[in-house]
Design a protein around this motif. Structure first.
Motif, PDB file in Angstrom:
ATOM      1  N   ASN A 106       0.840  -1.191   0.000  1.00  0.00           N
ATOM      2  CA  ASN A 106       0.000   0.000   0.000  1.00  0.00           C
ATOM      3  C   ASN A 106       0.883   1.250   0.000  1.00  0.00           C
ATOM      4  OD1 ASN A 106      -1.740   2.121   0.456  1.00  0.00           O
ATOM      5  ND2 ASN A 106      -2.540   1.335   2.376  1.00  0.00           N
ATOM      6  N   PRO A 107       0.822   2.050  -1.068  1.00  0.00           N
ATOM      7  CA  PRO A 107       1.659   3.252  -1.133  1.00  0.00           C
ATOM      8  C   PRO A 107       1.133   4.406  -0.280  1.00  0.00           C
ATOM      9  CG  PRO A 107       0.283   3.124  -3.068  1.00  0.00           C
ATOM     10  CD  PRO A 107       0.036   1.857  -2.281  1.00  0.00           C
ATOM     11  N   PHE A 108      -0.026   4.212   0.341  1.00  0.00           N
ATOM     12  CA  PHE A 108      -0.656   5.269   1.122  1.00  0.00           C
ATOM     13  C   PHE A 108      -0.923   4.830   2.568  1.00  0.00           C
ATOM     14  CE2 PHE A 108      -2.374   5.655  -3.297  1.00  0.00           C
ATOM     15  CZ  PHE A 108      -1.601   6.743  -3.692  1.00  0.00           C
ATOM     16  N   PRO A 109       0.065   4.311   3.274  1.00  0.00           N
ATOM     17  CA  PRO A 109      -0.194   3.787   4.625  1.00  0.00           C
ATOM     18  C   PRO A 109      -0.639   4.865   5.620  1.00  0.00           C
ATOM     19  CG  PRO A 109       2.170   3.859   4.211  1.00  0.00           C
ATOM     20  CD  PRO A 109       1.471   4.179   2.909  1.00  0.00           C
ATOM     21  N   LYS A 110      -0.116   6.068   5.507  1.00  0.00           N
ATOM     22  CA  LYS A 110      -0.527   7.134   6.433  1.00  0.00           C
ATOM     23  C   LYS A 110      -1.991   7.498   6.220  1.00  0.00           C
ATOM     24  CE  LYS A 110       4.068   9.089   7.004  1.00  0.00           C
ATOM     25  NZ  LYS A 110       4.963  10.207   6.684  1.00  0.00           N
ATOM     26  N   ASP A 111      -2.384   7.603   4.961  1.00  0.00           N
ATOM     27  CA  ASP A 111      -3.791   7.896   4.656  1.00  0.00           C
ATOM     28  C   ASP A 111      -4.691   6.759   5.133  1.00  0.00           C
ATOM     29  OD1 ASP A 111      -3.686  10.436   3.004  1.00  0.00           O
ATOM     30  OD2 ASP A 111      -2.300   9.173   1.883  1.00  0.00           O
ATOM     31  N   ALA A 112      -4.257   5.531   4.916  1.00  0.00           N
ATOM     32  CA  ALA A 112      -5.052   4.368   5.305  1.00  0.00           C
ATOM     33  C   ALA A 112      -5.261   4.333   6.814  1.00  0.00           C
ATOM     34  CB  ALA A 112      -4.385   3.087   4.824  1.00  0.00           C
ATOM     35  N   LYS A 113      -4.246   4.736   7.551  1.00  0.00           N
ATOM     36  CA  LYS A 113      -4.365   4.741   9.014  1.00  0.00           C
ATOM     37  C   LYS A 113      -5.219   5.914   9.492  1.00  0.00           C
ATOM     38  CE  LYS A 113      -1.794   4.376  13.247  1.00  0.00           C
ATOM     39  NZ  LYS A 113      -0.979   3.357  13.809  1.00  0.00           N
ATOM     40  N   ALA A 114      -4.985   7.089   8.940  1.00  0.00           N
ATOM     41  CA  ALA A 114      -5.689   8.293   9.391  1.00  0.00           C
ATOM     42  C   ALA A 114      -7.142   8.334   8.925  1.00  0.00           C
ATOM     43  CB  ALA A 114      -4.947   9.540   8.905  1.00  0.00           C
ATOM     44  N   ARG A 115      -7.389   7.923   7.682  1.00  0.00           N
ATOM     45  CA  ARG A 115      -8.738   8.016   7.100  1.00  0.00           C
ATOM     46  C   ARG A 115      -9.002   6.800   6.227  1.00  0.00           C
ATOM     47  NH1 ARG A 115      -9.700  13.791   4.680  1.00  0.00           N
ATOM     48  NH2 ARG A 115     -11.816  13.311   5.273  1.00  0.00           N
ATOM     49  N   PRO A 116      -9.187   5.634   6.826  1.00  0.00           N
ATOM     50  CA  PRO A 116      -9.308   4.397   6.048  1.00  0.00           C
ATOM     51  C   PRO A 116     -10.459   4.397   5.039  1.00  0.00           C
ATOM     52  CG  PRO A 116      -9.850   4.016   8.361  1.00  0.00           C
ATOM     53  CD  PRO A 116      -9.301   5.393   8.255  1.00  0.00           C
ATOM     54  N   GLY A 117     -11.504   5.140   5.304  1.00  0.00           N
ATOM     55  CA  GLY A 117     -12.623   5.206   4.374  1.00  0.00           C
ATOM     56  C   GLY A 117     -12.344   6.035   3.127  1.00  0.00           C
ATOM     57  N   HIS A 118     -11.169   6.638   3.075  1.00  0.00           N
ATOM     58  CA  HIS A 118     -10.798   7.464   1.931  1.00  0.00           C
ATOM     59  C   HIS A 118      -9.747   6.795   1.040  1.00  0.00           C
ATOM     60  CE1 HIS A 118     -12.713  11.358   3.250  1.00  0.00           C
ATOM     61  NE2 HIS A 118     -12.924  10.554   4.260  1.00  0.00           N
ATOM     62  N   VAL A 119      -9.369   5.568   1.377  1.00  0.00           N
ATOM     63  CA  VAL A 119      -8.383   4.815   0.590  1.00  0.00           C
ATOM     64  C   VAL A 119      -9.076   3.577   0.036  1.00  0.00           C
ATOM     65  CG1 VAL A 119      -6.166   3.613   0.627  1.00  0.00           C
ATOM     66  CG2 VAL A 119      -6.496   5.656   2.026  1.00  0.00           C
ATOM     67  N   VAL A 120      -8.907   3.346  -1.254  1.00  0.00           N
ATOM     68  CA  VAL A 120      -9.576   2.240  -1.931  1.00  0.00           C
ATOM     69  C   VAL A 120      -8.560   1.438  -2.729  1.00  0.00           C
ATOM     70  CG1 VAL A 120     -11.264   1.660  -3.747  1.00  0.00           C
ATOM     71  CG2 VAL A 120     -11.759   3.490  -2.104  1.00  0.00           C
ATOM     72  N   LEU A 121      -8.695   0.139  -2.665  1.00  0.00           N
ATOM     73  CA  LEU A 121      -7.927  -0.750  -3.524  1.00  0.00           C
ATOM     74  C   LEU A 121      -8.865  -1.260  -4.608  1.00  0.00           C
ATOM     75  CD1 LEU A 121      -5.438  -2.587  -4.209  1.00  0.00           C
ATOM     76  CD2 LEU A 121      -6.675  -4.338  -2.929  1.00  0.00           C
ATOM     77  N   MET A 122      -8.426  -1.190  -5.848  1.00  0.00           N
ATOM     78  CA  MET A 122      -9.201  -1.739  -6.954  1.00  0.00           C
ATOM     79  C   MET A 122      -8.423  -2.905  -7.550  1.00  0.00           C
ATOM     80  SD  MET A 122     -10.629   0.052 -10.448  1.00  0.00           S
ATOM     81  CE  MET A 122     -11.694   1.152  -9.532  1.00  0.00           C
ATOM     82  N   CYS A 123      -9.073  -4.074  -7.597  1.00  0.00           N
ATOM     83  CA  CYS A 123      -8.495  -5.220  -8.298  1.00  0.00           C
ATOM     84  C   CYS A 123      -8.811  -5.044  -9.776  1.00  0.00           C
ATOM     85  CB  CYS A 123      -9.102  -6.525  -7.792  1.00  0.00           C
ATOM     86  SG  CYS A 123      -8.643  -6.892  -6.094  1.00  0.00           S
TER      87      CYS A 123
END
Length: 181
Positions: A106-123
């Protein structure tokens, strides 16, 4: 659905995602068929996959697989859905190993921790080339950020997904492949 060697009886543990978003106006028919026992768990069992179970109401299932490749399993599920459900849809298969790599990568670990609902993974069905990723980056009109790695794309929606103009149609058009989030 992809494979990963699990030391439990030599089976593989896989995750399957039914891309219900591609169903369009046939969604009602499909939901009705799924409710009557013709769903993806049934398809998995008919394909010889073991211990299938659903994950929340996400359209995902986890199961123990066999020696088929992820691409072979995707085709098998797509063929079975076409034959049993009269449904044209796509399936995305990932192995446990791939899921672990996706989380670790995940290239956005800080965002994922601070605001997990704002980070999306698309397969993604296929890995986009660099030119396609650049085209998507240029198509973004808001503050969203994308990072693609192989058959996955990570997105940050700083202003929230509901406020974004970055739609699945824009993503798929620019990347030149189907995806599911």
């Amino acid at each position: 659905v992809m494979h990963d060697g699990i030391a439990d009886e030599g089976h593989l543990q896989d995750v399957l995602h039914v891309a219900a978003g591609f169903l369009g106006d046939r969604l009602g028919q499909v939901v009705d068929r799924l409710a009557h026992g013709l769903g993806h768990l049934d398809l998995a069992a008919r394909l010889g996959l073991k211990d299938g179970r659903t994950l929340l109401a996400s359209g995902n299932i986890v199961f123990r697989g066999d020696a088929r490749t992820p691409a072979q399993l995707e085709r098998a599920f797509e063929d079975a859905a076409r034959k049993r459900l009269d449904l044209e849809t796509q399936f995305f298969v990932r192995t446990t190993k791939e899921w672990r790599a996706v989380i670790a990568g995940n290239p956005f670990p800080k965002d994922a921790k601070a605001r997990p609902g704002h980070v999306v993974l698309m397969c993604l069905k296929d890995a986009p080339d660099r030119a396609a990723v650049t085209a998507l980056e240029q198509a973004i009109k808001g503050r969203e950020v994308v990072h693609a790695s192989g058959r996955h794309a990570y997105f940050v929606y700083p202003d929230g997904i509901g406020n974004s103009r970055l739609t699945m149609a824009i993503v798929e058009k620019n990347l030149g492949t189907r995806g599911t989030a």
